[in-house]
Design a protein around this motif. Structure first.
Motif, mmCIF file in Angstrom:
data_model
loop_
_atom_site.group_PDB
_atom_site.id
_atom_site.type_symbol
_atom_site.label_atom_id
_atom_site.label_comp_id
_atom_site.label_asym_id
_atom_site.label_seq_id
_atom_site.Cartn_x
_atom_site.Cartn_y
_atom_site.Cartn_z
ATOM 1 N N LYS A 246 -32.115 34.916 -16.400
ATOM 2 C CA LYS A 246 -32.017 33.499 -16.743
ATOM 3 C C LYS A 246 -32.835 33.190 -17.986
ATOM 4 O O LYS A 246 -34.047 33.415 -18.029
ATOM 5 N N THR A 248 -34.790 30.909 -20.429
ATOM 6 C CA THR A 248 -35.559 29.665 -20.322
ATOM 7 C C THR A 248 -35.846 29.042 -21.687
ATOM 8 O O THR A 248 -36.127 27.848 -21.771
ATOM 9 N N ARG A 249 -35.772 29.847 -22.744
ATOM 10 C CA ARG A 249 -36.126 29.334 -24.071
ATOM 11 C C ARG A 249 -35.449 30.177 -25.144
ATOM 12 O O ARG A 249 -35.376 31.403 -25.026
ATOM 13 N N SER A 276 -36.807 34.041 -17.508
ATOM 14 C CA SER A 276 -37.626 33.503 -16.417
ATOM 15 C C SER A 276 -38.609 34.522 -15.855
ATOM 16 O O SER A 276 -39.613 34.144 -15.243
ATOM 17 N N MET A 308 -34.695 24.029 -23.776
ATOM 18 C CA MET A 308 -34.237 25.410 -23.911
ATOM 19 C C MET A 308 -34.363 25.893 -25.353
ATOM 20 O O MET A 308 -34.546 27.088 -25.594
#
Length: 528
Positions: A246, A248-249, A276, A308
């Motif tokens: 996943k 996240t940024r 993540s 994000m």
């Protein structure tokens, strides 16, 4: 300085992401141009495509229909991999033309002569809104804001042109006008699930005519929609799709960095993805295919610093994300107990949710559901569609609450006057209470799933097709300044159904968008 292959990271393994990866791999395999990686936050590929099984039948939790088979790339793939037919029964395998039984709340079976005029009116109004009936009205000149207001104007005009209302006997407290409005509302509720809007008053009128359908019949896929995704992914090298990753940024460079970092003698890549689990990955290009719902959540997090994207997306992109609509549609499957066929293809005509005439035992979340039908003739699995608040409420209900609510609703519709023979209603009156039992339920939950936060996009009032084009525009925007001062091009690209102007909300729209962004990168690296 060492030469490196361009690294392309695709965020999301749905239709758009897997299609882009498939296209990039097909080119890179022969020319060795790219290093392609797909990262997916969930534990499966497919995104909003999710084929499952229930009651021995193959069902779709998400995308269900091929919307027109003539010219559809999805239909072409399904033909090529022989997925259109299956030995296992599947959802809507007999199409969607089964004869419906329309019943008004209280158990009043409606003759087609009651239903057809309103159905024809509704369909004609939608054909007009969708541009199938040519008019001289230029876009923006109609003065109509929403599909909902246009439909209600049409219904009012129909009443104005009708002869004096005849007295209606044998239908309890239903009047002819109340029945007309309730039948009309039933079709509106079907349209809500088709478009993902909570209220048709929020669906833009002018943009409706831009939406395009493929000609030909609408069908489902015997071996399941997931077979299409699996076929596209099957050519990718092992390990190129990473599940449970996943993002996240995403850090990118809207302006050129004066001092480029060096990694093993090569310039560092301009985009860095954070996951993540704390790991990071650098890339030359990132194709973002997450849902519009996830993008909307991301821009809401801008103020808290949890966005994000860092730096945040430019204003034109944020505004397009904000204006476009993204709704929730959920499906509810229920297994009859004991398993048996014969349940009708039921169209439900409800009193208004606020009417004093409504039957109180019908739960509010059932009142804007248009149908309860077997998934094919004589199947023991029934299906209902929900949109908006009702769809979100369904996600929080316990199975027992759902079973009671649907059972109570069915009894209000089928108790007074029904006897079934192979799914058909006999007209003889009976005084017994019709009881239906369900052994289990299965529901989709797209609204609360953090990887989606909804189902599909629409053009909300205040938005337009132009916003889909803005959604598709890569970052950073092309600069007219010299190449020496420009930041690395095509760092972040966007794909997904909500980036296609004329085929939004569909799997083929997502497919086309994946091809579009893959081809954009292929062209970028192709010699002039």
């Amino acid at each position: 300085m060492a030469v490196k292959k361009a690294r392309i990271v695709i965020v999301g393994a749905g239709m758009a992401g897997i299609t882009a990866a498939n296209r990039l791999h097909s080119v890179s395999a022969s020319k060795n141009l790219f290093e392609v990686c797909v990262v997916e936050g969930g534990n499966r590929i497919g995104g909003r495509i999710n084929t499952s099984e229930f009651g021995g039948d193959r069902i779709e939790m998400g995308a269900t229909w091929i919307h027109g088979i003539e010219g559809s790339p999805i239909h072409k793939i399904a033909q090529q991999i022989h997925a259109l037919e299956s030995q296992q029964p599947w959802e809507c395998m007999d199409g969607n033309d089964n004869k419906a039984t329309t019943i008004a709340e209280g158990g009043f079976v409606l003759n087609p002569s009651f239903v057809h005029p309103i159905t024809e009116l509704f369909n004609n109004l939608m054909d007009h809104a969708q541009g199938k009936m040519s008019t001289a009205t230029t876009k923006g000149e109609s003065g109509i804001l929403s599909i909902g207001s246009f439909l209600r104007q049409g219904l009012a005009a129909y009443w104005d042109s009708s002869k004096e209302e005849k007295e209606l006997k044998g239908f309890g407290k239903w009047s002819r006008k109340l029945l007309d409005e309730a039948i009309f509302a039933m079709h509106e509720n079907t349209q809500r699930t088709c478009t993902s809007v909570a209220d048709l008053l929020t669906l833009d009128y002018d943009a409706e005519s831009e939406y395009q359908m493929f000609p030909g019949e609408e069908i489902t896929i015997g071996k399941g929609y997931s077979s299409i995704i699996e076929s596209l992914a099957s050519v990718l090298p092992p390990g190129s799709v990473q599940l449970g990753r996943k993002v996240t940024r995403i850090e990118w460079q809207p302006e050129r960095q004066e001092a480029m970092n060096m990694e093993n003698g090569t310039c560092s890549r301009p985009v860095v993805l954070h996951f993540s689990d704390g790991s990071i990955m650098s890339a030359d290009h990132v194709i973002v295919t997450v849902s519009l719902g996830v993008l909307k959540a991301s821009i809401r997090d801008n103020d808290s610093g949890m966005s994000m994207f860092h730096p945040p997306l430019p204003a034109f992109k944020v505004e397009a994300i904000s204006r476009l609509g993204f709704g929730v549609v959920n499906k509810l499957f229920m297994q009859l107990s004991p398993p048996h066929g014969g349940f009708p293809f039921l169209q439900m005509v409800f009193h208004s949710p606020n009417s004093e005439l409504r039957q109180k035992k019908i739960p509010w979340w059932m009142r804007r559901t248009a149908t309860l039908c077997p998934i094919y003739k004589n199947s023991s699995v029934l299906l209902s569609w929900f949109a908006g608040e009702e769809a979100l409420a369904l996600e929080s209900l316990k199975d027992e609450e759902i079973i009671k609510g649907v059972s109570d609703t069915v009894s209000c519709f089928l108790s007074q006057s029904v006897e079934f023979c192979n799914g058909n209603v006999n007209s003889e009156k009976h005084s017994h209470e019709y009881k239906v039992k369900f052994s289990k339920v299965l529901k989709s939950q797209w609204g609360k799933d953090p990887l989606f936060l909804g189902s599909y996009s629409h053009v909300a009032v205040g938005s337009s097709g132009d916003d889909f084009d803005k959604m598709a525009e890569p970052l950073p925007k092309c600069s007219s300044s010299s190449q020496l001062s420009a930041s690395p091009p095509l760092q972040i690209l966007f794909a997904g159904e909500a980036t296609h102007r004329t085929h939004y909300s569909t799997t083929h729209g997502a497919y086309f968008s994946g091809l579009r962004e893959a081809n954009r990168l292929i062209q970028h690296y192709s010699p002039c």
